[in-house]
Structures are given as C-alpha cells and as structure tokens.
Design an enzyme around this catalytic site. Structure first.
Site, short mmCIF file in Angstrom:
data_model
loop_
_atom_site.label_atom_id
_atom_site.label_comp_id
_atom_site.label_asym_id
_atom_site.label_seq_id
_atom_site.Cartn_x
_atom_site.Cartn_y
_atom_site.Cartn_z
N CYS A 2 51.06 8.80 17.35
CA CYS A 2 50.12 9.00 18.12
C CYS A 2 50.49 10.91 19.00
O CYS A 2 51.71 10.89 18.78
CB CYS A 2 50.66 7.75 18.90
N ARG A 27 49.35 14.48 12.57
CA ARG A 27 50.60 13.71 12.87
C ARG A 27 49.88 12.38 12.38
O ARG A 27 50.48 11.68 12.02
CB ARG A 27 50.91 13.59 13.99
N TRP A 74 47.14 6.62 16.70
CA TRP A 74 47.64 5.91 15.46
C TRP A 74 47.86 4.28 15.60
O TRP A 74 48.51 4.37 16.32
CB TRP A 74 49.36 6.42 14.77
N ASN A 100 52.93 6.61 23.37
CA ASN A 100 53.38 6.08 21.81
C ASN A 100 54.09 5.49 21.51
O ASN A 100 55.17 5.87 22.61
CB ASN A 100 53.67 7.79 21.21
N GLY A 101 54.55 4.57 20.56
CA GLY A 101 55.10 2.96 20.46
C GLY A 101 54.18 2.01 20.21
O GLY A 101 53.60 2.33 20.37
N GLU A 483 59.05 10.62 -6.41
CA GLU A 483 58.50 11.62 -5.69
C GLU A 483 56.98 12.54 -5.59
O GLU A 483 56.02 11.92 -5.01
CB GLU A 483 59.36 12.89 -5.07
N LYS A 487 53.75 11.36 -4.25
CA LYS A 487 52.71 12.66 -3.17
C LYS A 487 50.96 12.06 -3.89
O LYS A 487 50.23 11.91 -3.75
CB LYS A 487 52.79 13.64 -4.17
N GLU A 490 49.52 9.26 -2.28
CA GLU A 490 49.47 9.57 -0.07
C GLU A 490 48.17 10.26 -0.18
O GLU A 490 48.06 9.70 0.59
CB GLU A 490 50.82 10.31 -0.13
N HIS A 506 61.16 -2.23 -20.00
CA HIS A 506 61.32 -3.04 -19.43
C HIS A 506 59.92 -3.77 -18.60
O HIS A 506 60.40 -4.67 -17.44
CB HIS A 506 61.96 -3.88 -18.35
N LYS A 605 52.77 11.44 10.17
CA LYS A 605 53.53 13.02 9.96
C LYS A 605 54.70 12.20 10.47
O LYS A 605 56.27 12.12 9.65
CB LYS A 605 52.78 13.92 9.87
C1 G6P Z 1 56.73 9.09 6.70
C2 G6P Z 1 55.70 10.86 6.44
C3 G6P Z 1 56.29 10.74 5.10
C4 G6P Z 1 58.17 10.93 5.17
C5 G6P Z 1 58.69 10.02 5.89
C6 G6P Z 1 60.03 10.41 5.68
O1 G6P Z 1 56.30 8.43 6.07
O2 G6P Z 1 54.30 10.39 5.67
O3 G6P Z 1 55.98 12.02 4.52
O4 G6P Z 1 58.95 11.69 4.24
O5 G6P Z 1 57.88 9.71 6.89
O6 G6P Z 1 59.81 10.97 7.72
P1 G6P Z 1 60.82 11.44 7.95
O7 G6P Z 1 60.30 13.03 9.22
O8 G6P Z 1 61.71 11.15 8.46
O9 G6P Z 1 61.27 12.81 6.48
#
Ligand code: G6P
Length: 610
Positions: A2, A27, A74, A100-101, A483, A487, A490, A506, A605
């Site tokens: 949020c 965000r 959110w 937010n929370g 990673e 990506k 996501e 395996h 985010k």
């Molecule tokens: C969310 C984001 C990711 C990020 C993760 C950890 O899931 O979408 O891109 O890697 O949080 O975030 P941070 O700000 O703690 O690195």
C-alpha cells in the site's frame, strides 16, 4: 505494498495527492482512493483497479480543499474491489483512515464494536480502526486523543493517516511497523509511505519510528510517541535526483534500471576501495572491525532477490575468508529457534530496508545477541536505522518491482565485504589488489553485455509461448539460476525453476523435452566441464538450450541452440555479469507477452506485511 500520501498546506490537495499516488504506483496495488476535506466535510472517491480508473472518477470533480490524503491498496483482507479500497469511514462519515499493514486483532475488535451498534461495510481489517476512533471521539470530542486510544486497542502493524471533519486542518499519522516519512515544505507538510511520493515538493524529511504519532497542520508537524511523550527528530535531506524516479525515455523502469547497471555498480564501490593496499574502505563498518575480526560465523538473512545475493555471498565468503556462512530466509528464521553463538555476525540484506519478515528476523537476531549489519538500498529505511551499522548499496531508487540493479549492487557490496573479511584473515595485499582491479573493470563489462539486448529479444521471440523453463547453474552461478528463474516468473508469468545443474538428474530431468527450454549458465570457470556434462544430458533428451558462456568459448555453439556471451572475469564475480542477460531475457519475454513489466500482478515492491 500500500502507498500512503497525506497533505496539509495552502495549495489544492487533490492534484498533490493524485501525483503522489502516481509516484508510488511501482509499489504494487490493486485499488486506490482519496479523501479531501472540503468545506468541513470529507469527500471520498475510490475505485478498484489501476490509478487510471480513479483518475476517470476524479476528472472534472471540483475539490478545492487544502487538506487531503490518498492510498493505493494491496489487498490483504478482502478482495480488491471499490468497497474495500481505502479510505474507510465509519458510521458518521466524520472520520477517514488509510492504512498500510495488518490489524491482527481486528476480528475480536469488530465483534465488540458490532455489539455497541457499529455496522461494518467492508471486509477489511482497517475498517475497525475508524469505528474505534469514532467510539472514543464520542466520549471526549478530541481527535488526537481518540486516535491515541484507538491505537492502544490495536495489535499488528500499521502506518495510518486519519482525517476528521471536526478538525479540518489536521492530519494525524501513526506508525507501528509500516514506514512513514514526514515532509517539511514552506507552509505545507506531507506524510507518505515513500519519499518518492513527496520529493517533487520537498527534500526535507523525517522518518517516523515505531510507536510514533505525528500531527500535521498548516502550522507545522508535532511528533510524539503514541503515549503522548514529545519526540525531537532530525530533519534529513533526500539527495537523489528526480530523474532517478522517472523513466528518462525508456519504455519501462525495469529496462532503465537494467541499463543503469554500469553506473550503479560503480556507485556501489565508489570511494570504497584502496587498490594499492588491496583493501576495501567501508565507512559504515569501520567502527566494528573488532567484531568482524572476531567473527566465527556469518548469517545472511534476506528474502527474494536479496536472498539470492546472500547465497552468492555464502560462496564468496567461504572461498576467500574461510568462514562459516549460513543463508536464511527471513520468514523462516524469525519463527525458528536459531542458534546464535558468541561471535556470530548477521548481515541483513534488503533493497527496501522495509521488508516485514526481514525486519522481524533482524530484531530476533539482535535479541539473541548477534551483531547485526544492514546491506540496504533505501537510505533511512527501518533496517538501515535499526541495524548496528551497515553498508548502503547506493543503487539509487529502484522502481521496477522486479529487482535488477539492486541485485548487482548487492553482489558488488558483498564482494567488498568478502574482501574485508579475507584481508582480515588470510588474503595477501597482492591478491586483494587483483580483486579490486577486476571489480573496477566490471561496469565496462556489463556495458558490453547490454549491447546484446536486441539479440536477446530475438531469443525471447522464439520462446515466448513456452509455459515452462529450467534454469541451471553451478557454484557461484547456481544462485544466478535461481534469480533468472525468479525474474521470468515474476514478470512474464511463465513457470520457471532454478536448479543446481547437477541436481537436475534427481528430478527435473523428467520434465525435459523440446517444449521446455533450459537456460544454462556455463562461464569458462573451474567447474565448466561439469556444467557441460549437464548440458549434454539436456541435449540428449531433446531439450532446447540457451547457454550463457564466456567470450571466446566457441565449442558451446555446436551444443546449444542459442549462446549469449559475457566477458571473462574472476569466477566469483561472474554472477554480476551472468545475471544481466537473464534480466534482459525475462524483460523481453514479458514485453512480448504483453505483461505489465513494472507492476506485475499480485507482487509488491516492498512487502511490509508478514
Ligand atoms: C519483494 C520484491 C522482490 C524483493 C523482495 C525482498 O518480493 O518483489 O523483488 O527481492 O521483496 O525485498 P527487499 O526490499 O527486502 O530486498
């Protein structure tokens, strides 16, 4: 997560609030709303979906009020529809709240309030708080007091902003667990969950801490604890440039951030190396050298992409500093019974510095006596402030939800930290110097990889309709495989799995056919031949192969369907290079599939709830 913005001043609040919400779109959110104080009434407009939907409703509406607030939601409790969007009002319409929370005890509060005659209109946890404020206001007719008393009843995490029709020039903000920043302009004051929402108006800010409340009016900001003790806080200056939060001609923030990496990697190490002595210079850790020198074990705590950076760190530190390293998911660490012995050093990695799980895990590690250091991007974030010390990665604001430049800057900083530990232990100045020279050469190498973007787009065109991908890597590049797969998931919503290359046999090998492409990271390093055996295993089963390898390695051309070259570097720095084509591959794939690259569905985010 949020987004929150609040404004009091002399200008019309509506455009300022709408603009602030736009700045926070990155965000991740699914509905939005605003409240403006207009002639002693609260005008609320909200809508499900993206801000464009809210803009349609706001367009042409005459609201001249100079006090207002806005929210992007959110969803946690209740589906993302118009009713559940914030702001929420109670029975009377005299109060509005954005949040937010998560209010953990909302269910019991709701039952209690219903028994007192309150009717609830939404499925949210947030609505309870506005009813609570109403209830307390009935008794004392004091907005501030009513908010304090409501806050005493709440368990959970929050960043709140309240408006009250009876005290129309006032905004009350409160923080417990979810970040809020206060902005000081000339005769105007702001509150936001994110400095980027207000930076076009002021650069003078104060970061609120947990258990604090701020009362904003056109005369200034009063900060107290929730128990009404006065608090004096430092006003800080936001230093980043506005262009850093704009697209600057790129189609997406993510693409801009991928292309920024030559300079952001350099920024992460600028002024932080002493090549002649083969030493890093990490000012944030300087006062803690004794603790670091005595360290017997390092624990990395992180989530998501930051967790992948931590995994690379494990390989680096073990190889060069010969120290025990553990890598923990923050969400698991906080609810286990982790063993923190004497001389355990914890590094908490978080781009945002606000991830709720990471923050909680950090507090747990601190409680158990560990020395705790942050590796954060966002200056002034909760983790940066609550850790004993740390190192900023200086990648600049990262707006794209899928982390790119923060990852390569995290790796750069972790390489410097590795150098620090290694030099404290067994590494010679000569070796340290070689490492620094290689590190300093990385930005140019990244630049050369970026010139392959069009070629990588062609590869993406070939595979854009596939439903599953496998990513394989070994050693330093196993975390890069994770990673790369993350990506792709996501932003293009294609299922992808990252695996240690040899582990493929395996299980995942059963999935391989010509419909499931494999991305294999195979730089010419110490374990290249082993990775090639794994590539052969994929090939033998008719799998399509996209290989990332070192320039000059032509033999792989016969085996892989597509080859993307990266320049040669030290094995332990190869993840910084190898991840770049994977970022581009997922970016192009997502664009070709028509996905919203910067704001992928369901993701946020900065995940400020558990
Ligand atoms: C969310 C984001 C990711 C990020 C993760 C950890 O899931 O979408 O891109 O890697 O949080 O975030 P941070 O700000 O703690 O690195």
């Amino acid at each position: 997560m949020c987004g929150i913005i609040g404004y009091v001043g002399k200008k019309q609040a509506l455009p300022i609030v709408m603009n602030g919400l736009k700045r926070m779109e990155y965000r991740g959110y699914d509905s939005a709303g605003i409240a403006i104080v207009e002639n002693r009434s609260l005008e609320i407009i909200k809508e499900a979906g993206k801000l464009g939907e809210l803009e349609k409703l706001v367009d042409g509406v005459q609201l001249h009020g100079t006090v207002g607030m806005g929210h992007t939601r959110w969803a946690t409790h209740g589906v993302p529809n118009k009713t559940n969007a914030h702001p929420h009002t109670g029975e009377s319409g005299n109060f509005a709240v954005i949040h937010n929370g998560i209010i953990e005890n909302y269910a019991s509060l709701k039952i209690e309030l219903e028994s007192k005659g309150h009717t609830f209109h939404t499925d949210t946890d947030t609505e309870t708080v506005v009813h609570l404020v109403e209830e307390f206001y009935e008794a004392n007719h004091d907005f501030e007091k009513a908010v304090r008393e409501a806050l005493y009843c709440i368990t959970g995490a929050y960043g709140f902003v309240f408006l009250c029709r009876h005290e129309p020039d006032k905004i009350i903000a409160a923080r417990q667990g979810s970040p809020l920043v206060l902005g000081y302009g000339k005769d105007e004051f702001f509150v936001a969950s994110d400095a980027s929402a207000i930076v076009t108006h002021t650069r003078q800010v104060t970061f609120m801490d947990d258990h604090e409340m701020a009362i904003l009016s056109p005369r200034g900001i009063k900060i107290t604890t929730i128990d009404n003790q006065p608090v004096v806080k430092k006003v800080e200056e936001i230093t980043y440039d506005i262009s850093q939060i704009e697209k600057s001609g790129y189609a997406h923030f993510m693409l801009k951030e991928i292309f920024e990496q030559p300079s952001t990697i350099l920024d992460s190490m600028r002024g932080r190396t002493v090549p002649d002595d083969g030493l890093p210079r990490l000012g944030g850790l300087a006062e803690h050298m004794d603790t670091l020198a005595k360290a017997k074990k390092i624990i990395f705590i992180a989530c998501g992409t930051s967790w992948h950076a931590a995994l690379v760190g494990e390989y680096m530190l073990e190889e060069f500093a010969r120290i025990n390293v553990e890598v923990e998911y923050a969400s698991e660490f906080r609810y286990r019974n982790p063993i923190i012995e004497k001389n355990t050093v914890v590094f908490v990695i978080s781009q945002s510095g606000e991830t709720a799980d990471t923050l909680a895990a950090m507090r747990e590690a601190k409680r158990r006596g560990a020395a705790v250091f942050g590796i954060c991007n966002v200056v002034g974030s909760s983790i940066a402030r609550e850790s004993d010390a740390g190192v900023y990665i200086h990648a600049g604001p990262e707006i794209g939800v899928a982390s790119t430049k923060a990852f390569t800057s995290q790796l750069t900083v972790i390489a410097l930290i590795t150098l620090l530990f290694a030099r404290l232990r067994n590494m010679s100045a000569v070796e340290g110097k070689q490492i620094i020279e290689e590190l300093l050469a990385i930005p140019e190498k990244v630049k050369s990889i970026l010139t392959n973007s069009d070629y990588i787009r062609e590869i993406a065109e070939t595979y854009m309709d596939k439903r599953n991908f496998l990513y394989l890597g070994r050693g330093y590049n196993f975390p890069v495989a994770l990673e790369g797969a993350l990506k792709l998931k996501e932003i293009s919503y294609i299922h992808a799995e990252g695996y240690p290359a040899a582990e493929m046999k395996h299980g995942p090998i059963a999935l391989i056919d010509d419909d499931m492409p494999t991305v294999i990271i195979a730089p010419k390093d110490a374990i290249y031949d082993k990775v090639m055996s794994n590539l052969e295993e994929v090939k033998a089963r008719g799998g399509k192969i996209i290989a990332i390898t070192t320039e000059g390695n032509n033999e792989i051309n016969e085996k892989a369907d597509h080859v993307i070259y990266i320049p040669k570097t030290h094995d332990f720095l190869s993840p910084i290079l190898a991840v770049i084509p994977l970022q581009l591959l997922s970016y192009h794939m997502a664009v070709l599939r028509g996905c919203n690259v910067d704001q992928p569905r369901n993701l946020a985010k900065s995940v400020t709830v558990e």
